[in-house]
Write an enzyme that holds these catalytic residues in place. Structure first.
Site, mmCIF file in Angstrom:
data_model
loop_
_atom_site.group_PDB
_atom_site.id
_atom_site.type_symbol
_atom_site.label_atom_id
_atom_site.label_comp_id
_atom_site.label_asym_id
_atom_site.label_seq_id
_atom_site.Cartn_x
_atom_site.Cartn_y
_atom_site.Cartn_z
ATOM 1 N N PRO A 23 27.598 9.910 26.380
ATOM 2 C CA PRO A 23 28.111 10.114 27.742
ATOM 3 C C PRO A 23 28.318 11.602 28.027
ATOM 4 O O PRO A 23 28.945 12.304 27.227
ATOM 5 C CB PRO A 23 29.451 9.370 27.726
ATOM 6 C CG PRO A 23 29.347 8.397 26.605
ATOM 7 C CD PRO A 23 28.491 9.055 25.573
ATOM 8 N N CYS A 25 29.355 14.116 31.365
ATOM 9 C CA CYS A 25 29.749 14.217 32.774
ATOM 10 C C CYS A 25 28.753 15.054 33.558
ATOM 11 O O CYS A 25 28.321 16.116 33.105
ATOM 12 C CB CYS A 25 31.138 14.809 32.878
ATOM 13 S SG CYS A 25 32.434 13.729 32.259
ATOM 14 N N GLN A 99 30.491 4.090 29.949
ATOM 15 C CA GLN A 99 31.759 4.498 29.368
ATOM 16 C C GLN A 99 32.836 4.390 30.439
ATOM 17 O O GLN A 99 32.799 5.097 31.451
ATOM 18 C CB GLN A 99 31.680 5.938 28.845
ATOM 19 C CG GLN A 99 32.936 6.360 28.090
ATOM 20 C CD GLN A 99 32.914 7.817 27.683
ATOM 21 O OE1 GLN A 99 32.948 8.694 28.532
ATOM 22 N NE2 GLN A 99 32.869 8.075 26.384
ATOM 23 N N TYR A 182 42.111 12.280 27.103
ATOM 24 C CA TYR A 182 42.280 11.511 28.332
ATOM 25 C C TYR A 182 43.353 10.438 28.134
ATOM 26 O O TYR A 182 44.035 10.402 27.103
ATOM 27 C CB TYR A 182 40.930 10.965 28.776
ATOM 28 C CG TYR A 182 39.942 12.086 29.070
ATOM 29 C CD1 TYR A 182 40.267 13.102 29.972
ATOM 30 C CD2 TYR A 182 38.717 12.178 28.408
ATOM 31 C CE1 TYR A 182 39.397 14.159 30.220
ATOM 32 C CE2 TYR A 182 37.842 13.229 28.655
ATOM 33 C CZ TYR A 182 38.188 14.211 29.565
ATOM 34 O OH TYR A 182 37.329 15.260 29.802
ATOM 35 N N ARG A 230 35.288 4.891 21.981
ATOM 36 C CA ARG A 230 35.221 6.280 21.502
ATOM 37 C C ARG A 230 36.628 6.749 21.173
ATOM 38 O O ARG A 230 37.542 6.662 22.009
ATOM 39 C CB ARG A 230 34.583 7.196 22.546
ATOM 40 C CG ARG A 230 34.669 8.675 22.161
ATOM 41 C CD ARG A 230 33.757 9.568 22.986
ATOM 42 N NE ARG A 230 32.405 9.566 22.432
ATOM 43 C CZ ARG A 230 31.436 10.394 22.844
ATOM 44 N NH1 ARG A 230 31.663 11.261 23.821
ATOM 45 N NH2 ARG A 230 30.243 10.343 22.291
ATOM 46 N N GLY A 323 24.070 14.580 22.708
ATOM 47 C CA GLY A 323 24.487 15.029 24.021
ATOM 48 C C GLY A 323 23.672 16.210 24.499
ATOM 49 O O GLY A 323 22.634 16.057 25.146
#
Length: 356
Positions: A23, A25, A99, A182, A230, A323
């Site tokens: 994932p 962003c 995700q 997060y 994750r 990534g």
């Protein structure tokens, strides 16, 4: 002994190889909606031959976005744009993952190229952020409001509703984002979670919210579909979340129906002394796989075909997630097959076979 280009089976999930797009962003959404950028970005990686393509962190609430430009799945209207992506990924022979995330105290910030840093003021489209306590991530980040214990059910319900929408959109895998500082990660770590109620204190209290989320997601996510989580396997700071904690939690999550732990690290506090180097997080995946008895994914500066192949062949992880290297070369799986002496043709769509 497994190999990088061997299939991977998890429940009813069949991956054509052990390469996944991590994932990442994109900060390219308006009001949470997927658009042409997301289709081309994710679709190109599917054309490149990755076995699994996972969307960026997709917010389960509008206030759970990292920035105002994040992807979302907090309303039914978001489903159609995502369904277009899953359909295309499937047409290329890949599996589609999403995700699901809540940014917590790291929400309501500027996107990276906005020309500003830190908190977006409410008058400019920002919002009140939430966390386990009122401790901000950094001086220029928003000060969160501590969630009440009675509000936890709303967070759980938001993840559950987003999971149901993900099913409607055609995803094969859900990954619960409980890493990188997060919301769910911030509840796990004693560095930020200073609560003295049912969602704080000891290990059981601090892991309660994530366990409730995993239970709720699995309740609406069919038995034949895979569920990942994750985790940041360590905070890299004394007194924080540790590798031992990760193994213990991984065992618990496996009991709740989680099929693979995607092992990242850090992100909870700024300035943590992270020893960044090629493959620096792979030992966490190896430990989870060996000690928790659950499949693991390795991520972090995995760039070379031989490196990725050795991780899988050595039993350190079941899946490698790339990534930045996938941003540089969306056709990396095809390159890797050649480098490892394999026939790359099965990874090429018929439209591209003239280039093999």
């Amino acid at each position: 002994m497994a190999a990088l280009f061997d299939p991977l089976e998890l429940r009813g999930l069949h991956l054509q190889n052990r390469i996944a797009v991590s994932p990442m962003c994109q900060y390219s959404s308006v009001d949470g909606f997927a658009n042409d950028w997301h289709l081309v970005h994710l679709g190109t990686r599917a054309v490149g031959g990755a076995g699994l393509v996972i969307t960026e962190a997709t917010a389960v609430e509008a206030r759970g976005r990292i920035s105002p430009r994040d992807l979302g799945l907090w309303q039914d209207a978001h489903v159609d744009g995502l369904r277009r992506i899953t359909r295309f990924v499937h047409e290329q022979g890949g599996a589609a993952g999403i995700q699901l995330a809540h940014a917590g105290r790291k929400a309501s910030t500027h996107h990276p190229w906005a020309g500003a840093h830190g908190a977006v003021p409410e008058q400019d489209g920002g919002w009140q952020v939430v966390g386990p306590s009122d401790q901000p991530f950094a001086a220029d980040y928003p000060r969160p409001r501590a969630l009440g214990a009675d509000e936890a059910a709303g967070i759980v319900a938001a993840f559950e509703a987003a999971a149901a929408r993900a099913l409607d959109a055609g995803f094969d895998v859900i990954e619960i984002h409980a890493a990188h500082g997060y919301l769910l990660h911030s509840f796990l770590s004693p560095l930020v979670n200073t609560r003295d109620d049912a969602y704080g204190g000891d290990f059981e209290g601090r892991t309660r919210l994530l366990c409730e989320v995993a239970t709720a997601v699995r309740r609406v996510w069919p038995d034949d579909r895979a569920l990942f989580t994750r985790l940041s396997a360590t905070d890299w700071v004394d007194g924080g979340w540790t590798g031992d904690d990760t193994v213990r939690l991984a065992r618990r999550l496996a009991d709740l129906g989680v099929d693979l732990i995607d092992c990242s690290s850090g992100g909870l506090v700024p300035g943590a002394p992270v020893p960044v180097a090629p493959g620096y997080q792979v030992p966490f995946a190896a430990r989870v796989r060996a000690e928790a008895g659950v499949a693991s994914g390795a991520v972090g500066m995995i760039t070379q075909p031989e490196q990725a192949a050795s991780i899988v062949a050595g039993g350190q992880a079941d899946l490698v997630l790339l990534g930045r290297e996938m941003l540089r070369n969306p056709y990396w799986p095809q390159k890797a097959a050649r480098a490892l002496g394999l026939d790359p043709k099965p990874l090429f769509p018929p439209q591209y076979l003239r280039a093999v």
